[in-house]
Design a protein around this motif. Structure first.
Motif, PDB file in Angstrom:
ATOM      1  N   LYS A  31       0.948  -1.221   0.028  1.00 45.29           N
ATOM      2  CA  LYS A  31       0.103  -0.132   0.030  1.00 45.29           C
ATOM      3  C   LYS A  31       0.800   1.674   0.038  1.00 45.29           C
ATOM      4  O   LYS A  31       2.167   1.719   0.298  1.00 45.29           O
ATOM      5  N   PRO A  32       0.214   2.482  -0.849  1.00 48.38           N
ATOM      6  CA  PRO A  32       1.242   3.455  -0.322  1.00 48.38           C
ATOM      7  C   PRO A  32       1.748   4.264   0.785  1.00 48.38           C
ATOM      8  O   PRO A  32       2.534   4.956   0.734  1.00 48.38           O
ATOM      9  N   SER A  33       0.182   4.135   1.340  1.00 44.38           N
ATOM     10  CA  SER A  33       0.745   4.404   2.683  1.00 44.38           C
ATOM     11  C   SER A  33       2.100   3.995   3.662  1.00 44.38           C
ATOM     12  O   SER A  33       2.536   3.959   4.955  1.00 44.38           O
ATOM     13  N   SER A  34       1.738   2.987   3.251  1.00 44.20           N
ATOM     14  CA  SER A  34       2.860   1.943   3.785  1.00 44.20           C
ATOM     15  C   SER A  34       4.751   2.231   3.764  1.00 44.20           C
ATOM     16  O   SER A  34       5.765   1.869   4.105  1.00 44.20           O
ATOM     17  N   PHE A  35       4.868   3.334   2.709  1.00 43.43           N
ATOM     18  CA  PHE A  35       6.242   3.623   2.411  1.00 43.43           C
ATOM     19  C   PHE A  35       6.903   4.484   3.073  1.00 43.43           C
ATOM     20  O   PHE A  35       6.121   5.685   3.639  1.00 43.43           O
ATOM     21  N   ASN A  36       8.221   4.962   3.456  1.00 44.90           N
ATOM     22  CA  ASN A  36       9.116   5.783   4.585  1.00 44.90           C
ATOM     23  C   ASN A  36       9.390   7.165   3.449  1.00 44.90           C
ATOM     24  O   ASN A  36       9.644   6.493   1.818  1.00 44.90           O
ATOM     25  N   SER A  37       8.823   8.025   3.783  1.00 40.84           N
ATOM     26  CA  SER A  37       9.052   9.348   2.930  1.00 40.84           C
ATOM     27  C   SER A  37      11.032   9.547   2.723  1.00 40.84           C
ATOM     28  O   SER A  37      10.578  10.213   1.451  1.00 40.84           O
ATOM     29  N   ASP A  38      11.858   9.088   3.922  1.00 43.16           N
ATOM     30  CA  ASP A  38      13.014   8.751   3.221  1.00 43.16           C
ATOM     31  C   ASP A  38      13.448   7.526   2.208  1.00 43.16           C
ATOM     32  O   ASP A  38      15.014   8.478   1.703  1.00 43.16           O
TER      33      ASP A  38
END
Length: 74
Positions: A31-38
């Motif tokens: 899911k896109p929400s699972s990704f770390n913005s770093d």
């Protein structure tokens, strides 16, 4: 859309585009929400690579899925 900017909308767009292009069952759980913005740059690199290719071997698909899994938040 300017994919050089680290925004939740861009992450969602890239993840969904990768999933659609690869049409992999096991990638559907990502899911896109699972990704770390770093890790945005790495996700952007994967997106660019996937969009440039027309066909993927099973090994390539597995490697992409593993790399996406590595980028996810735990």
């Amino acid at each position: 859309m300017d994919l050089t900017k680290n925004t939740p909308e861009n992450v969602e767009f890239m993840v969904e585009a990768i999933k659609e292009k690869l049409r992999m069952m096991n990638i559907g759980a990502i899911k896109p929400s699972s990704f770390n913005s770093d890790m945005y740059e790495e996700l952007h690199d994967i997106y660019n690579m996937v969009m440039k290719k027309n066909n993927f071997s099973p090994n390539e698909m597995q490697a992409i899925a593993e790399e996406l899994g590595r980028l996810r938040n735990l």
